[in-house]
Structures are given as C-alpha cells and as structure tokens.
Design a protein around this motif. Sequence first.
Motif, PDB file in Angstrom:
ATOM      1  N   PHE A  19      -8.660  -0.865   1.949  1.00 58.09           N
ATOM      2  CA  PHE A  19      -8.264  -1.716   0.929  1.00 58.09           C
ATOM      3  C   PHE A  19      -7.899  -1.091  -0.164  1.00 58.09           C
ATOM      4  N   GLY A  20      -6.840  -1.415  -0.751  1.00 59.86           N
ATOM      5  CA  GLY A  20      -6.333  -0.523  -2.216  1.00 59.86           C
ATOM      6  C   GLY A  20      -6.472  -1.649  -3.004  1.00 59.86           C
ATOM      7  N   VAL A  21      -6.786  -0.810  -4.306  1.00 61.65           N
ATOM      8  CA  VAL A  21      -7.037  -1.618  -5.723  1.00 61.65           C
ATOM      9  C   VAL A  21      -6.073  -1.343  -6.739  1.00 61.65           C
ATOM     10  N   PHE A  22      -4.754  -1.026  -6.514  1.00 60.99           N
ATOM     11  CA  PHE A  22      -3.566  -0.744  -7.430  1.00 60.99           C
ATOM     12  C   PHE A  22      -3.420  -2.281  -8.065  1.00 60.99           C
ATOM     13  N   LYS A  23      -3.467  -1.952  -9.395  1.00 59.88           N
ATOM     14  CA  LYS A  23      -2.956  -3.342 -10.171  1.00 59.88           C
ATOM     15  C   LYS A  23      -4.327  -4.269  -9.902  1.00 59.88           C
ATOM     16  N   ILE A  44     -11.912   2.237   0.913  1.00 61.13           N
ATOM     17  CA  ILE A  44     -11.430   1.663  -0.434  1.00 61.13           C
ATOM     18  C   ILE A  44     -10.637   2.849  -1.163  1.00 61.13           C
ATOM     19  N   ASP A  45      -9.305   2.512  -1.287  1.00 62.40           N
ATOM     20  CA  ASP A  45      -8.275   3.583  -2.048  1.00 62.40           C
ATOM     21  C   ASP A  45      -8.148   3.112  -3.659  1.00 62.40           C
ATOM     22  N   THR A  46      -8.869   3.935  -4.551  1.00 62.09           N
ATOM     23  CA  THR A  46      -8.631   3.775  -6.001  1.00 62.09           C
ATOM     24  C   THR A  46      -8.006   5.242  -6.506  1.00 62.09           C
ATOM     25  N   VAL A 138      -2.458  14.979  -0.674  1.00 57.89           N
ATOM     26  CA  VAL A 138      -1.718  14.815  -1.822  1.00 57.89           C
ATOM     27  C   VAL A 138      -1.058  13.524  -1.707  1.00 57.89           C
ATOM     28  N   SER A 139      -0.160  12.945  -2.684  1.00 55.41           N
ATOM     29  CA  SER A 139       0.509  11.797  -2.752  1.00 55.41           C
ATOM     30  C   SER A 139       2.014  11.849  -3.221  1.00 55.41           C
ATOM     31  N   ASN A 140       2.972  11.173  -2.791  1.00 51.21           N
ATOM     32  CA  ASN A 140       4.279  11.395  -3.201  1.00 51.21           C
ATOM     33  C   ASN A 140       4.710  12.570  -3.213  1.00 51.21           C
ATOM     34  N   PHE A 141       4.415  13.569  -2.452  1.00 50.76           N
ATOM     35  CA  PHE A 141       4.995  14.874  -2.249  1.00 50.76           C
ATOM     36  C   PHE A 141       6.156  14.632  -1.245  1.00 50.76           C
ATOM     37  N   ASN A 160      -0.762  13.127   3.122  1.00 52.10           N
ATOM     38  CA  ASN A 160       0.161  12.730   1.921  1.00 52.10           C
ATOM     39  C   ASN A 160       0.457  11.224   2.002  1.00 52.10           C
ATOM     40  N   GLN A 161      -0.036  10.769   0.975  1.00 43.91           N
ATOM     41  CA  GLN A 161       0.051   9.131   0.842  1.00 43.91           C
ATOM     42  C   GLN A 161       1.489   8.746  -0.028  1.00 43.91           C
ATOM     43  N   ILE A 162       2.249   8.135   0.933  1.00 43.76           N
ATOM     44  CA  ILE A 162       3.582   7.799   0.271  1.00 43.76           C
ATOM     45  C   ILE A 162       4.048   6.089   0.576  1.00 43.76           C
ATOM     46  N   TRP A 187       1.407   3.769   1.117  1.00 43.36           N
ATOM     47  CA  TRP A 187       1.363   2.957  -0.041  1.00 43.36           C
ATOM     48  C   TRP A 187       2.327   1.748  -0.089  1.00 43.36           C
ATOM     49  N   GLY A 188       1.874   0.633  -0.638  1.00 49.72           N
ATOM     50  CA  GLY A 188       2.978  -0.405  -0.777  1.00 49.72           C
ATOM     51  C   GLY A 188       3.137  -0.999   0.781  1.00 49.72           C
ATOM     52  N   PRO A 189       2.409  -0.732   1.654  1.00 51.29           N
ATOM     53  CA  PRO A 189       2.503  -1.260   3.066  1.00 51.29           C
ATOM     54  C   PRO A 189       3.068  -2.331   3.196  1.00 51.29           C
ATOM     55  N   LEU A 190       3.073  -3.524   2.514  1.00 52.22           N
ATOM     56  CA  LEU A 190       3.802  -4.705   2.558  1.00 52.22           C
ATOM     57  C   LEU A 190       4.869  -4.738   1.573  1.00 52.22           C
ATOM     58  N   GLY A 191       5.284  -3.599   1.303  1.00 59.99           N
ATOM     59  CA  GLY A 191       6.283  -3.673   0.146  1.00 59.99           C
ATOM     60  C   GLY A 191       6.095  -4.327  -0.884  1.00 59.99           C
ATOM     61  N   GLN A 192       4.789  -4.354  -1.325  1.00 59.83           N
ATOM     62  CA  GLN A 192       4.151  -4.738  -2.736  1.00 59.83           C
ATOM     63  C   GLN A 192       4.644  -6.259  -2.913  1.00 59.83           C
ATOM     64  N   GLY A 193       4.895  -6.788  -1.918  1.00 56.89           N
ATOM     65  CA  GLY A 193       5.407  -8.529  -1.919  1.00 56.89           C
ATOM     66  C   GLY A 193       6.703  -8.525  -2.810  1.00 56.89           C
ATOM     67  N   PRO A 231      -3.850  -2.405   2.578  1.00 53.84           N
ATOM     68  CA  PRO A 231      -3.173  -3.376   1.716  1.00 53.84           C
ATOM     69  C   PRO A 231      -4.028  -4.052   0.674  1.00 53.84           C
ATOM     70  N   LYS A 232      -3.309  -4.399  -0.477  1.00 52.48           N
ATOM     71  CA  LYS A 232      -3.958  -4.949  -1.453  1.00 52.48           C
ATOM     72  C   LYS A 232      -3.641  -6.234  -1.447  1.00 52.48           C
ATOM     73  N   SER A 233      -4.988  -7.090  -2.023  1.00 50.32           N
ATOM     74  CA  SER A 233      -4.813  -8.593  -2.389  1.00 50.32           C
ATOM     75  C   SER A 233      -5.947  -8.881  -3.325  1.00 50.32           C
ATOM     76  N   ALA A 240      -9.238 -11.313   3.732  1.00 48.74           N
ATOM     77  CA  ALA A 240      -9.624 -11.495   5.431  1.00 48.74           C
ATOM     78  C   ALA A 240      -8.716 -11.459   6.293  1.00 48.74           C
ATOM     79  N   GLU A 241      -7.502 -11.979   5.809  1.00 54.71           N
ATOM     80  CA  GLU A 241      -6.371 -12.130   6.742  1.00 54.71           C
ATOM     81  C   GLU A 241      -5.894 -10.876   7.072  1.00 54.71           C
ATOM     82  N   ASN A 242      -5.817  -9.776   6.168  1.00 52.17           N
ATOM     83  CA  ASN A 242      -5.013  -8.385   6.322  1.00 52.17           C
ATOM     84  C   ASN A 242      -6.065  -7.623   7.149  1.00 52.17           C
ATOM     85  N   PHE A 243      -7.507  -7.961   7.082  1.00 55.36           N
ATOM     86  CA  PHE A 243      -8.503  -7.036   8.117  1.00 55.36           C
ATOM     87  C   PHE A 243      -8.333  -7.744   9.508  1.00 55.36           C
TER      88      PHE A 243
HETATM   89  P1  NAD Z   1       0.900  -3.837  -0.997  1.00 52.14           P
HETATM   90  O1  NAD Z   1       2.164  -3.670  -0.168  1.00 52.14           O
HETATM   91  O2  NAD Z   1      -0.215  -3.705  -0.292  1.00 52.14           O
HETATM   92  O3  NAD Z   1       1.167  -5.125  -1.428  1.00 52.14           O
HETATM   93  C1  NAD Z   1       0.254  -6.276  -2.070  1.00 52.14           C
HETATM   94  C2  NAD Z   1       0.838  -7.486  -2.580  1.00 52.14           C
HETATM   95  O4  NAD Z   1       1.494  -8.009  -1.164  1.00 52.14           O
HETATM   96  C3  NAD Z   1      -0.145  -8.430  -3.087  1.00 52.14           C
HETATM   97  O5  NAD Z   1      -0.198  -8.194  -4.355  1.00 52.14           O
HETATM   98  C4  NAD Z   1       0.733  -9.604  -2.735  1.00 52.14           C
HETATM   99  O6  NAD Z   1       1.586 -10.116  -3.400  1.00 52.14           O
HETATM  100  C5  NAD Z   1       1.114  -9.214  -1.376  1.00 52.14           C
HETATM  101  N1  NAD Z   1       0.091  -9.819   0.084  1.00 52.14           N
HETATM  102  C6  NAD Z   1      -1.049  -8.963   0.173  1.00 52.14           C
HETATM  103  N2  NAD Z   1      -1.356  -9.587   1.291  1.00 52.14           N
HETATM  104  C7  NAD Z   1      -0.457 -10.623   1.768  1.00 52.14           C
HETATM  105  C8  NAD Z   1      -0.694 -11.450   2.929  1.00 52.14           C
HETATM  106  N3  NAD Z   1      -1.653 -11.627   3.486  1.00 52.14           N
HETATM  107  N4  NAD Z   1       0.289 -12.392   2.810  1.00 52.14           N
HETATM  108  C9  NAD Z   1       1.261 -12.390   2.208  1.00 52.14           C
HETATM  109  N5  NAD Z   1       1.491 -11.512   1.000  1.00 52.14           N
HETATM  110  C10 NAD Z   1       0.418 -10.460   0.796  1.00 52.14           C
HETATM  111  O7  NAD Z   1       1.123  -3.059  -2.295  1.00 52.14           O
HETATM  112  P2  NAD Z   1       0.203  -2.038  -2.981  1.00 52.14           P
HETATM  113  O8  NAD Z   1      -0.907  -2.692  -3.669  1.00 52.14           O
HETATM  114  O9  NAD Z   1       1.048  -1.514  -4.145  1.00 52.14           O
HETATM  115  O10 NAD Z   1      -0.021  -0.718  -2.068  1.00 52.14           O
HETATM  116  C11 NAD Z   1      -1.466  -0.652  -1.399  1.00 52.14           C
HETATM  117  C12 NAD Z   1      -2.326   0.283  -1.863  1.00 52.14           C
HETATM  118  O11 NAD Z   1      -1.608   1.559  -2.088  1.00 52.14           O
HETATM  119  C13 NAD Z   1      -2.606  -0.015  -3.642  1.00 52.14           C
HETATM  120  O12 NAD Z   1      -3.338  -0.941  -3.526  1.00 52.14           O
HETATM  121  C14 NAD Z   1      -3.220   1.353  -3.793  1.00 52.14           C
HETATM  122  O13 NAD Z   1      -4.509   1.677  -3.389  1.00 52.14           O
HETATM  123  C15 NAD Z   1      -2.179   2.359  -3.111  1.00 52.14           C
HETATM  124  N6  NAD Z   1      -0.895   2.612  -3.875  1.00 52.14           N
HETATM  125  C16 NAD Z   1      -0.946   4.170  -4.077  1.00 52.14           C
HETATM  126  C17 NAD Z   1       0.200   4.488  -4.722  1.00 52.14           C
HETATM  127  C18 NAD Z   1       0.316   5.999  -5.074  1.00 52.14           C
HETATM  128  O14 NAD Z   1       1.328   6.225  -6.011  1.00 52.14           O
HETATM  129  N7  NAD Z   1      -0.287   7.026  -4.455  1.00 52.14           N
HETATM  130  C19 NAD Z   1       1.097   3.577  -5.380  1.00 52.14           C
HETATM  131  C20 NAD Z   1       0.930   2.144  -5.032  1.00 52.14           C
HETATM  132  C21 NAD Z   1      -0.125   2.029  -4.282  1.00 52.14           C
END
Ligand code: NAD
Length: 275
Positions: A19-23, A44-46, A138-141, A160-162, A187-193, A231-233, A240-243
């Motif tokens: 579970f990620g906690v960005f933002k 947990i990824d913080t 590392v991350s973003n290398f 390497n977290q990318i 990171w951004g596995p769901l394209g950050q929405g 993934p973060k939510s 729960a859905e993402n797990f």
């Molecule tokens: P993410 O791809 O996990 O997207 C999160 C967003 O996706 C949510 O805010 C929501 O809008 C949407 N979402 C989540 N669950 C959903 C669902 N079940 N259905 C529909 N939409 C849904 O983006 P993220 O948070 O940027 O990436 C995950 C984690 O990666 C972060 O929380 C953080 O821990 C890490 N991260 C690391 C870096 C880095 O530079 N190393 C950068 C960004 C994120």
Amino acid sequence: MTVPTITLNDGHSIPQLGFGVFKVDPAETERIVTDALEAGYRHIDTAAIYGNEEGVGRAIAKSGIARDELFITTKLWNSEQGTASAHAAIDESLTKLGLESVNLYLIHWPVASKGLYLESWLALEEIKAAGKATSIGVSNFQIPQLEEVIAGSSTVPAVNQIELHPEFQQRDIREFASANGIHIEAWGPLGQGKYDLLGNPAITAAAQATGKTPAQVVIRWHLQHGIVVFPKSNSAARIAENFDVLDFELTADQIAAIDALDAGNRVGSHPDDVN
Ligand code: NAD
C-alpha cells in the motif's frame, strides 16, 4: 489468500503487493493505513517527503501487528543527499515511524544535476551495515545511473522503484534490472488515476471476462509480470478492492493485450527534471 513474496538480491524477501501513501494527507494517514492493515496489507511504501511517516508509525503501533510481519519502505529526499545528510535523514525517518529499522530504504530521485547520488548510495550501504535498513535500493534511476552505482560500490541496488503502468511500461529499464538482479517496483501502478483505466477496452474486456474491476486487472497485470506494486487509495472500499487480486489469473492473451498498450505516456515527472 497469501500475498506472494519476492526474494531480493540480498536474500531478504518483500511482499509483492503493498500500500502506497503518496499524497495521503498526514492528518488522515493513521486512519487510512489502519484501513490498509485491516484489509490485509503488510507492506507500506512511504517517504520522508510525503510528510506522513508519523501517521504510518502510529497506525503500525496501534495495529499490534508483529514487526516481523510488516515490510516498511521509506525514502531519502533528494535535497538531503550526501553522506552526513543521509545518516541524519534515516534517523529522522526512524524516529517518525517509531521503528528501529526499515525493511527498505531508497534514494527517492537521483537528482543527477547535483551529482551526489553515488555518495548517497555509499551512505545507504553504511545505513544497511548499521542495521537501520534491512535492504537498500533506488528510485527513478535510469540505466547509466544504475551502472554508475553498481560500478562504484559493492552493493547492487535491491530494487529500482519507477513509474510503471500499462501506458508507460519502461521495458528498457526492466530488462537492464532483470539482467543485473535489481527488482522493479512500480509507482503510479494505476497511472495515478490520470488516464482512463476504466475505459480502456483491453482492460475492460479482461475485467468482464474475469468478473474483476479494471483496477484489479491492472494490479494483477503487474503481479503476473513479477513487479512489486503498492496502489494508493484514500477509500476503504478501494483499499480492499485493490488487495482482492490474489484469487484470479489473467490469461496470456489478456496479458498480451495490456502489454500492447505501452504508449510512452508518462504521468509523473521525468527523473532529469527533478532537482
Ligand atoms: P496510483 O497509480 O496508485 O494511483 C492512485 C490513484 O488511482 C488514486 O488516487 C485513485 O485516483 C485511483 N485509484 C486507486 N484505486 C482505484 C480503484 N480501485 N479504482 C479506480 N481508481 C483507483 O498512484 P500513486 O499513489 O502515485 O502510486 C502508488 C505509490 O507509489 C504511491 O502511493 C507511493 O507510495 C509510490 N510513489 C513513488 C514515487 C517515487 O518517486 N518513488 C512517485 C509516486 C508514487
């Protein structure tokens, strides 16, 4: 269902789903991480820069879950690179988290313009030797930066977290990492929405065929590629859905259809632009 684990190049294992906690708002972090722990997440990824390590630490303490059942990652922020600042930064992170060590400590961004990432990497080796981080990475290398730390130290980064999701698949870095024993975390596995996962036909078709949601299909795509994903939510239902992604498999054809979506569509910053 048990979360699969991956063995890293230093022999330690990492749960592949976390579970990620960005933002995640610091004021909400304790509650949201508690929701995640209750849903079953143990990874947990913080990061120091997220400003929410204290909330993560409070949720861990309150949970009563044994430390050895948890996998906690935090990251060194790029303004604090170099030896002395890295040592101060891990101590501050550990204090905020209320932990004696993290499982994984990462350099958050290379910040190539400052030219300090190798020095920081050598400091992370010392932090690992001191027992404050079990594994380091590392991350973003990018590939030349990975080559430089491999050549200039005695430790190959464990991960390497990318940024990595269906429209931005980073195959070159994944191939280099695989050839060098570096594990990839997305990171951004769901394209950050930020783009329409729910509407993509390759993903909705797999969701319909499996009876899962589009987000679950994308998380499963990462897992079946061997990628570590967190993934973060903010919503308990989505947490729960993402797990709930451990009881089905995508077929080779469904994976191939998502593999074909790579469009170079970066949703976050390019590593060269983070200073
Ligand atoms: P993410 O791809 O996990 O997207 C999160 C967003 O996706 C949510 O805010 C929501 O809008 C949407 N979402 C989540 N669950 C959903 C669902 N079940 N259905 C529909 N939409 C849904 O983006 P993220 O948070 O940027 O990436 C995950 C984690 O990666 C972060 O929380 C953080 O821990 C890490 N991260 C690391 C870096 C880095 O530079 N190393 C950068 C960004 C994120």
